[in-house]
Design a protein around this motif. Sequence first.
Motif: not given
Length: 189
Positions: A28-33, A35-36, A39
Amino acid sequence: MSATITMDNPDTHSGITNAKLGVWLFLASEIMLFATLFTSYVVLRLGSTSWPYGWDVLNVPLATLNTVILITSSVTIVMAYARAYDKDASGFRMWMGATIALSLSFLVIKYFEYSHEFHLGIYPSTSVFYAIYFTMTGLHGIHILGGIALNAGLLYMSTVPEHWANPLCLGRAEGAGLYWHLVDGVWIF
């Protein structure tokens, strides 16, 4: 009626092992990285007065080959997990070795792609497009290296009988597979 708490049946109160939960939180933290980063790419592209078409400035045939390599490596890591599930150490080693070989092939192709761009004088400082391109593909390459190290560790563990017999081996193979599918999915995006 109380259950016995063992390595095979840890008391997690969530229905999944702590290790699996840890892997999912890491993913999940990698997906947030990523995704940022995606974006940032969208914001920078929309704010740019000119943006090159990828097929005009990037090597699409090599990128396509790398995509095929990573999709194939997703299949090989699933096969490695299936062999681990069946307690087939030699089958596991064959499929995990194939996954590692495909991963290394990906990096070799990326090396030639980067080398060609550097030879042409193209660097991250050349433009916003190349800054994003090198950042995202470079970070992805670092994740590939991490996957190679993880998978090589599992490959080594499969050669040591006491590690292979450990019930955590299957969980580690599953975690490695989940990580590898994330790395493949990021490449496709």
